[in-house]
Scaffold this motif. Structure first.
Motif, PDB file in Angstrom:
ATOM      1  N   UNK A  95      -3.979  -8.918 -32.501  1.00 28.25           N
ATOM      2  CA  UNK A  95      -4.927  -8.061 -31.380  1.00 28.25           C
ATOM      3  C   UNK A  95      -6.205  -8.294 -31.690  1.00 28.25           C
ATOM      4  N   UNK A  96      -6.607  -9.178 -32.839  1.00 26.36           N
ATOM      5  CA  UNK A  96      -7.927  -9.100 -33.255  1.00 26.36           C
ATOM      6  C   UNK A  96      -8.548 -10.290 -32.978  1.00 26.36           C
ATOM      7  N   UNK A 124       0.884  -6.024 -31.615  1.00 24.74           N
ATOM      8  CA  UNK A 124       0.097  -6.105 -30.042  1.00 24.74           C
ATOM      9  C   UNK A 124      -0.253  -4.935 -29.879  1.00 24.74           C
ATOM     10  N   UNK A 125      -1.817  -4.542 -29.660  1.00 28.19           N
ATOM     11  CA  UNK A 125      -2.378  -3.468 -29.393  1.00 28.19           C
ATOM     12  C   UNK A 125      -2.252  -3.599 -27.847  1.00 28.19           C
ATOM     13  N   UNK A 126      -3.022  -4.458 -27.370  1.00 30.81           N
ATOM     14  CA  UNK A 126      -3.148  -4.667 -25.844  1.00 30.81           C
ATOM     15  C   UNK A 126      -2.831  -6.128 -25.524  1.00 30.81           C
ATOM     16  N   UNK A 127      -2.540  -6.842 -26.414  1.00 28.58           N
ATOM     17  CA  UNK A 127      -2.410  -8.106 -26.258  1.00 28.58           C
ATOM     18  C   UNK A 127      -0.954  -8.497 -25.770  1.00 28.58           C
ATOM     19  N   UNK A 137      -5.314  -5.891 -21.873  1.00 26.75           N
ATOM     20  CA  UNK A 137      -5.271  -7.347 -22.304  1.00 26.75           C
ATOM     21  C   UNK A 137      -5.923  -8.321 -21.523  1.00 26.75           C
ATOM     22  N   UNK A 138      -6.637  -7.838 -20.434  1.00 32.52           N
ATOM     23  CA  UNK A 138      -7.162  -8.559 -19.313  1.00 32.52           C
ATOM     24  C   UNK A 138      -8.116  -9.784 -20.095  1.00 32.52           C
ATOM     25  N   UNK A 139      -8.117 -10.932 -19.938  1.00 30.60           N
ATOM     26  CA  UNK A 139      -9.081 -11.844 -20.532  1.00 30.60           C
ATOM     27  C   UNK A 139      -9.151 -11.629 -22.249  1.00 30.60           C
ATOM     28  N   UNK A 171      -5.831   3.049 -32.181  1.00 27.48           N
ATOM     29  CA  UNK A 171      -5.950   1.579 -32.192  1.00 27.48           C
ATOM     30  C   UNK A 171      -6.057   0.809 -31.076  1.00 27.48           C
ATOM     31  N   UNK A 172      -6.241   1.448 -29.991  1.00 27.47           N
ATOM     32  CA  UNK A 172      -6.315   0.812 -28.609  1.00 27.47           C
ATOM     33  C   UNK A 172      -7.939   0.559 -27.855  1.00 27.47           C
ATOM     34  N   UNK A 173      -8.836   0.348 -29.083  1.00 26.18           N
ATOM     35  CA  UNK A 173     -10.050   0.258 -28.843  1.00 26.18           C
ATOM     36  C   UNK A 173     -10.518  -0.536 -27.677  1.00 26.18           C
ATOM     37  N   UNK A 174      -9.786  -1.937 -27.513  1.00 26.24           N
ATOM     38  CA  UNK A 174     -10.344  -2.762 -26.488  1.00 26.24           C
ATOM     39  C   UNK A 174      -9.963  -2.028 -25.075  1.00 26.24           C
ATOM     40  N   UNK A 175      -9.123  -1.134 -24.802  1.00 24.06           N
ATOM     41  CA  UNK A 175      -9.211  -0.653 -23.379  1.00 24.06           C
ATOM     42  C   UNK A 175     -10.023   0.462 -23.008  1.00 24.06           C
TER      43      UNK A 175
END
Length: 612
Positions: A95-96, A124-127, A137-139, A171-175
């Motif tokens: 996820x990083x 897998x957080x968003x991946x 998990x887009x791109x 820990x869902x920082x990318x969304x």
């Protein structure tokens, strides 16, 4: 020792066909005749009779470990071994930014089996692609349903359980960049508890996991949600007991997991942090008495930060006062830059696993996180996995087994660690190779921690890495590390050299730095970038490497800028250099600034005191 099979079942034949690393040691009619049979008793037994060897095994990973043991054996000695833990596995963070390629996942599954681990986890957080959440998990290289099913099926060949590790609270920082999800963020990267859309998202995620993993054990995360209930939740509901907020959220997640037949593990730290005002490793057990752990939940006590057995012993005891269903989660340190900390991980593992045995912990996971970009290779911590398995099995397996798998003796592989200097004893760790790489030559935030022999150490380590055999399948790791050392040999002390020459008005030295040393450094940095890119693309999907391109590309351009600034000063086009006119202070992000134990991993803060 070469062996050949007398006869075996079809599923064993299928596994051996995929056991790529062991295959060269199997022969059709030469070597020791090998008889393989399954047994009810846990563990494995190896017995030699003349030119014959019998292996009795309970699980495929135990068989794989026994095979490795036999092949690596220097003499024919009967062996009986059993893992001290009912569940013993390794977990990889995808996820990083570094999402593992399928061939990498498969190779890690094989390595796990050869060493006797029973499961491999994917964090897998968003991946992970979720059909109902197209921007999840887009791109980012998210693992597809097809990929997960392929990995799961491959793991089954080796008797390895592929386990899902997800996040259901923080820990869902990318969304959070998407407005759709921002609406259900409490604060920071924490989901908004008791919101219908939060529940819907988690239903979609857990349903997707259930479709693509055959395992019925799931880790739901819920760690480090420090500010839960203090953002949008506070605005909506006013202040509520935060332990109760988490408890209600957990019950909701458990109800979803129950629908899909999952047995649940979660991280334990928030039970402690909410009781101890943010602390985890606390010893006031009285404050824990009001905490209720649902009977169906296994809590994972994670700890990678001590080499003292008594510390782990005490923390396990505290956890078991909450629930007997306590698992331990250790670490193979690869999350502070390009270089692993195997020696420290091994020392920590000795202490932690001894405490786990003493306290009869049933489940142990060794994690590989990838903080701040996942620069280090997933394979860079193989020495830690080997050492921890030796402890788990109480094994006398020869270190030559490690060489059979990697092409390097254990001590040769451990040279990777030396790229971060001063940590030979394994009792301390630092990530100097990262913060000295990105330390700005004019600002010099980390200049004060450099020692007189630091540059010399980088040069010597580069030399030693260059002497390693090139035939190893992991030579590319050593080449990347060597090229990093060659950069640091020229880069680590650059800022101090510039500042000293400038303060002494030594224009001859400044001329040499600008027009001889910096051009050499730029070429070495290009070489490092190319080898690092090769390493990344061998192991990971391409997504996420753009971050490394920006970082290293930014460093390349900054060095060119410094060269231009120095030349402008030498041509008297500028009267001075502002950054060098500023009195320099010692490193002070942390009060402790000793290079031997200084870890500072955030690129955004390393590269500049300014906002990025």
């Amino acid at each position: 020792m070469r062996v050949y099979l007398c006869d075996c079942e079809e599923n064993v034949k299928k596994m051996l066909t995929e056991a790529i690393e062991l295959r060269p040691y199997f022969d059709v009619d030469h070597g020791v005749a090998l008889e393989i049979q399954k047994q009810q008793e846990n563990g494995y037994q190896i017995a030699f009779e003349s030119e014959k060897c019998r292996i009795a095994y309970h699980t495929f990973p135990q068989l794989c470990r026994a095979l490795l043991y036999v092949i690596a054996a220097e003499k024919k000695t009967d062996v009986t071994e059993c893992c001290a833990f009912d569940e013993f596995g390794m977990m990889f963070d995808v996820s990083r930014n570094a999402v593992l390629r399928m061939k990498t996942i498969k190779k890690l599954i094989r390595m796990a089996a050869y060493l006797g681990y029973g499961f491999v986890g994917l964090y897998m957080e968003d991946t992970i692609q979720v059909e109902e959440e197209p921007y999840f998990g887009y791109m980012r290289g998210a693992l597809t349903c097809e990929e997960l099913k392929e990995a799961d099926a491959y793991a089954e060949i080796f008797g390895i359980e592929l386990r899902p590790f997800i996040q259901t609270l923080a820990h869902l920082n990318q969304i959070v960049r998407y407005e759709e999800y921002q609406k259900i963020i409490d604060t920071d990267d924490i989901l908004l508890a008791e919101d219908p859309r939060t529940k819907t998202l988690l239903e979609h995620l857990i349903r997707t996991v259930s479709k693509n993993f055959s395992s019925k054990k799931i880790n739901i995360g819920m760690d480090e949600a420090h500010m839960v209930g203090l953002g949008k939740y506070l605005d909506r509901h006013g202040y509520r007991n935060r332990q109760e907020i988490m408890q209600r959220h957990l019950e909701m997640v458990l109800s979803i997991c129950k629908q899909y037949g999952f047995t649940v593990q979660m991280w334990s730290d928030m039970f402690f942090r909410l009781a101890f005002h943010g602390a985890y490793y606390e010893n006031d057990v009285e404050k824990l008495r009001g905490i209720h752990i649902p009977q169906e939940v296994e809590i994972g006590y994670w700890d990678y930060y001590s080499t003292d057995e008594a510390h782990y012993d005490e923390m396990i005891r505290r956890h078991k006062q909450l629930t007997e269903r306590t698992a331990f989660v250790g670490g193979a340190w690869k999350w502070t830059g390009f270089i692993p900390h195997n020696r420290y991980s091994i020392q920590a593992g000795k202490a932690a696993l001894a405490a786990c045995k003493k306290n009869r912990v049933d489940s142990v996971t060794i994690t590989c996180w990838g903080d701040d970009g996942a620069e280090a290779s997933a394979f860079s911590v193989l020495p830690t996995f080997f050492a921890d398995a030796q402890i788990a099995y109480g094994s006398r397996m020869s270190e030559s087994a490690f060489q059979l798998l990697t092409g390097y003796q254990l001590q040769e592989f451990l040279r990777l660690d030396d790229v971060n200097p001063y940590i030979e004893d394994g009792l301390t760790h630092n990530n100097a190779s990262k913060y000295l790489l990105y330390n700005d030559p004019l600002i010099g935030t980390f200049d004060s921690v450099i020692q007189k022999d630091t540059v010399e150490k980088f040069g010597k380590t580069a030399e030693l890495l260059g002497e390693l055999p090139k035939e190893s399948p992991f030579f590319y790791l050593m080449e990347t590390a060597r090229n990093l050392c060659l950069v640091l040999e020229k880069k680590a002390d650059l800022g101090r050299e510039i500042r000293l020459a400038y303060s002494q008005e030594d224009k001859e030295t400044l001329q040499e730095i600008a027009n001889i040393k910096i051009p050499v450094l730029l070429q070495r940095l290009q070489d490092f970038y190319q080898s690092f890119r090769t390493q990344w693309n061998l192991e990971n999907k391409s997504f996420g490497f753009e971050v490394q391109t920006v970082r290293i590309g930014g460093l390349l351009q900054r060095l060119k800028d410094v060269q231009e600034i120095l030349n402008a000063y030498l041509r008297e086009e500028i009267s001075g250099i502002a950054e060098l006119n500023e009195p320099q202070k010692a490193f002070h992000y942390f009060e402790q600034n000793e290079i031997r134990s200084l870890n500072y991993n955030l690129w955004t803060d390393i590269v500049s005191p300014s906002k990025i």
